[in-house]
Scaffold this motif. Structure first.
Motif, PDB file in Angstrom:
ATOM      1  N   SER A 322      28.989  32.256  45.481  1.00  0.00           N
ATOM      2  CA  SER A 322      30.362  32.543  45.045  1.00  0.00           C
ATOM      3  C   SER A 322      30.949  31.376  44.274  1.00  0.00           C
ATOM      4  CB  SER A 322      31.239  32.851  46.260  1.00  0.00           C
ATOM      5  OG  SER A 322      30.757  33.967  46.972  1.00  0.00           O
ATOM      6  N   ILE A 350      35.705  35.200  49.179  1.00  0.00           N
ATOM      7  CA  ILE A 350      34.748  35.105  48.072  1.00  0.00           C
ATOM      8  C   ILE A 350      35.477  35.038  46.739  1.00  0.00           C
ATOM      9  CG2 ILE A 350      32.957  36.388  46.822  1.00  0.00           C
ATOM     10  CD1 ILE A 350      31.875  37.316  49.488  1.00  0.00           C
ATOM     11  N   VAL A 354      35.208  32.101  43.933  1.00  0.00           N
ATOM     12  CA  VAL A 354      34.859  32.408  42.546  1.00  0.00           C
ATOM     13  C   VAL A 354      35.899  31.841  41.594  1.00  0.00           C
ATOM     14  CG1 VAL A 354      34.580  34.268  40.871  1.00  0.00           C
ATOM     15  CG2 VAL A 354      33.521  34.461  43.126  1.00  0.00           C
ATOM     16  N   THR A 433      35.521  39.067  39.822  1.00  0.00           N
ATOM     17  CA  THR A 433      34.073  38.923  39.647  1.00  0.00           C
ATOM     18  C   THR A 433      33.593  39.407  38.285  1.00  0.00           C
ATOM     19  OG1 THR A 433      33.669  41.087  40.679  1.00  0.00           O
ATOM     20  CG2 THR A 433      33.698  39.161  42.115  1.00  0.00           C
ATOM     21  N   ALA A 437      31.490  36.190  38.083  1.00  0.00           N
ATOM     22  CA  ALA A 437      30.600  36.122  39.248  1.00  0.00           C
ATOM     23  C   ALA A 437      29.570  37.239  39.312  1.00  0.00           C
ATOM     24  CB  ALA A 437      31.422  36.117  40.536  1.00  0.00           C
TER      25      ALA A 437
END
Length: 605
Positions: A322, A350, A354, A433, A437
């Motif tokens: 992460s 998470i 990130v 994300t 990510a």
């Protein structure tokens, strides 16, 4: 009290030390490198290949010999040092390790196997013993890393610029990771195709997250450990680690190293690279350790790991993945795994990791300074740098837009079974994300075309300069938008927060966008040739995800041909080092630029 040595004896000892110091300084560096390579080779062979009793004894014998060598080398340099106490202080980590090895060695010599038998029969110690052995092995790897780090200035003798060295470091890391992943003990079936190993190593080293084989079921625990280390080394860059150890022990580095770290971290301050690099390493360790602890407790009862060891390792793996914006997961369906997809507290942790890793180390250092100065009295107010404020504003706006658009477009499809609060968390998580990510808590195979288009835009912009993420970067995007608006308005300068952006920065921004679009267009064109059965939008999505080192996929990665995988590998590498870095490494610098021809105009638009 009578001294142990007379004055004449002390002079003889000092003369002897002076005479042999030159010989030792010529022999020991070569011996250190040879022993370190032999030790690393033995560790790789011992853990990577099936062992017979004879080969295991040979490998362990080499490792044991290296232990003795490191102890001897340390004591020898301690004896030769003019100021032993200062030598211990300057090499404090190595001193702690060596004295620890001596202590355990003496215990083993005095009590032998009986001590180990008593320890193994103690319930709590027998439970802790595997982790203790792992800790000792990591200590051993630290010693070898120190040895390699101390020898790393040899790289400075290569006639390569910082850009070429940066690319070379990633190539070496990717190839080394490929070799390690191809060892029989790294995969469940004891075999992996070279291209698949190369793809996995490149994806981990470039912190992308695209996979051609299932990380959870295809690799053994050892293989997953290798992937985790590749993510860590690729996130901060292996050269940064080598420079960190070199600066830690020698207090100085060459201009080539400082220039390399300066370019990699995207900082303008040449003199501060050593201190910045240390803060980068310590910040990474702190964030990953904190994230591991929080993730461990937030798993709750959502998923059955079987053993605490698996739960601990999974927590550490996902924290490192992460913070380094890698997107690798130990679940077959990523975070869409049944049970994990509804762990909303876990998703928020998470997401924070990130975002933190994607802000950039220079921006994080600037934010830390502002928070520190605010707590202290009688100290002038520390204003955030323009770069930091730009990073925060653009990142916040993109996260907000991504969250809102995802919720609006998918509320009646992917989010229809979730409550409003949970749907907002899911939308926010995917917005986070999608930029860097590559984790997913929804099925990307069922996302509509409008949202895929938005995701491609978010991926292309990516994270911020000097971070673990990819893309053209938030500051580049902001400069382009502001430059276009100011040009249409007739303004001669591009300004942010009452500061004028230099034309050199603007030219770099346009060059970066031109190179990146050209690469994406060319790669997608080639993919459409070698993958004719795959939809063009999915190929474009895959290519942008690879270039931006995001790792999101619509599910076509594993089905790519060998040529298609190689195209994606090249895109991941170029996206990680940066198109401009690659261009600088391949281009020939102009010898003379202090001239200018007469001005003229060409028709634009």
């Amino acid at each position: 009290m009578k001294p142990i040595f007379s004055k004449q004896q002390l002079e003889n000892i000092n003369t002897f030390r002076y005479n042999i110091r030159g010989v030792i300084n010529h022999i020991m560096p070569v011996a250190r490198i040879l022993v370190s390579l032999a030790a690393m080779g033995s560790i790789v062979y011992y853990y990577g290949f099936p062992q017979s009793s004879d080969t295991a004894l040979v490998a362990l014998g080499i490792i044991r010999f290296s232990f003795y060598f490191y102890i001897f080398k340390y004591l020898l340099y301690l004896f030769l040092a003019q100021h032993p106490r200062q030598y211990i202080r300057e090499n404090r980590i190595e001193s702690i390790i060596i004295f620890g090895l001596i202590f355990f060695g003496l215990l083993y010599l005095l009590f032998g196997h009986q001590l180990m038998r008593n320890i193994s029969e103690t319930y709590y110690l027998s439970y802790v013993l595997p982790y203790l052995l792992l800790f000792v092995q990591l200590y051993f790897l630290v010693i070898v890393t120190i040895e390699i780090g101390q020898a790393s200035p040899i790289i400075a003798k290569l006639d390569l610029g910082p850009a070429a060295l940066l690319i070379l470091s990633f190539l070496v890391l990717i190839l080394a990771g490929t070799g390690l992943l191809m060892m029989p003990q790294m995969t469940v079936n004891h075999h992996i195709h070279f291209v698949d190993a190369l793809f996995t190593s490149a994806s981990a080293s470039c912190v992308t997250g695209l996979i051609v084989v299932d990380t959870a079921t295809y690799f053994t625990f050892k293989g997953q450990m290798i992937i985790m280390f590749l993510i860590q080394l690729g996130g901060i860059n292996i050269i940064s680690f080598a420079t960190f150890f070199t600066t830690f022990y020698f207090r100085s580095t060459g201009v080539r190293y400082q220039s390399l770290v300066k370019d990699f971290l995207s900082t303008d301050k040449f003199s501060d690279t050593r201190s910045i690099l240390r803060q980068v390493v310590f910040l990474s360790v702190f964030m990953e350790l904190t994230g591991s602890i929080l993730i461990f407790f937030l798993w709750g009862n959502h998923y059955d790991f079987g053993t605490n060891r698996d739960k601990i390792f999974s927590s550490v793996f996902h924290a490192i993945s992460s913070f380094n914006n890698a997107g690798f997961s130990l679940f077959t369906d990523n975070l869409y795994e049944q049970g994990v997809r509804n762990a909303y507290g876990l998703q928020l942790v998470i997401a924070v990791l990130v975002i933190t890793g994607g802000l950039g180390f220079i921006a994080l250092q600037d934010i830390q300074k502002k928070l520190t100065f605010r707590k202290k009295k009688n100290i002038p107010h520390h204003a955030l740098q323009v770069n930091t404020r730009l990073v925060l504003w653009v990142s916040g706006i993109l996260l907000f837009i991504g969250t809102v658009v995802f919720y609006v477009l998918e509320k009646d499809t992917l989010l229809k079974e979730q409550s409003f609060g949970h749907a907002i968390i899911t939308s926010f998580f995917q917005s986070v994300t999608a930029r860097t990510a590559g984790f997913n808590t929804v099925d990307f195979g069922h996302i509509g075309l409008p949202m895929l288009t938005i995701f491609m835009c978010l991926m292309y912009v990516g994270a911020s300069p000097g971070s673990t993420g990819g893309g053209i970067k938030t500051t580049t995007f902001a400069v382009l938008i502001k430059s276009a608006i100011d040009t249409l308005r007739g303004k001669k300068n591009v300004e942010f927060f009452r500061r004028t952006i230099s034309f050199n920065n603007i030219n770099k921004a346009y060059s970066l966008v031109l190179f990146s679009i050209s690469l994406i267009f060319l790669s997608t064109f080639l993919l459409s040739i070698f993958e004719p059965k795959t939809d063009f939008v999915r190929l474009l999505f895959e290519e942008i995800s690879a270039f931006a080192t995001v790792g999101l996929s619509t599910g076509i990665t594993a089905g790519l041909s060998v040529t298609g995988k190689i195209i994606i590998i090249v895109s991941m590498l170029v996206g990680r080092v940066g198109p401009l870095t690659l261009a600088l490494a391949l281009s020939k610098k102009a010898m003379y630029t202090r001239y200018r021809y007469g001005r003229t105009n060409v028709m634009i638009g």
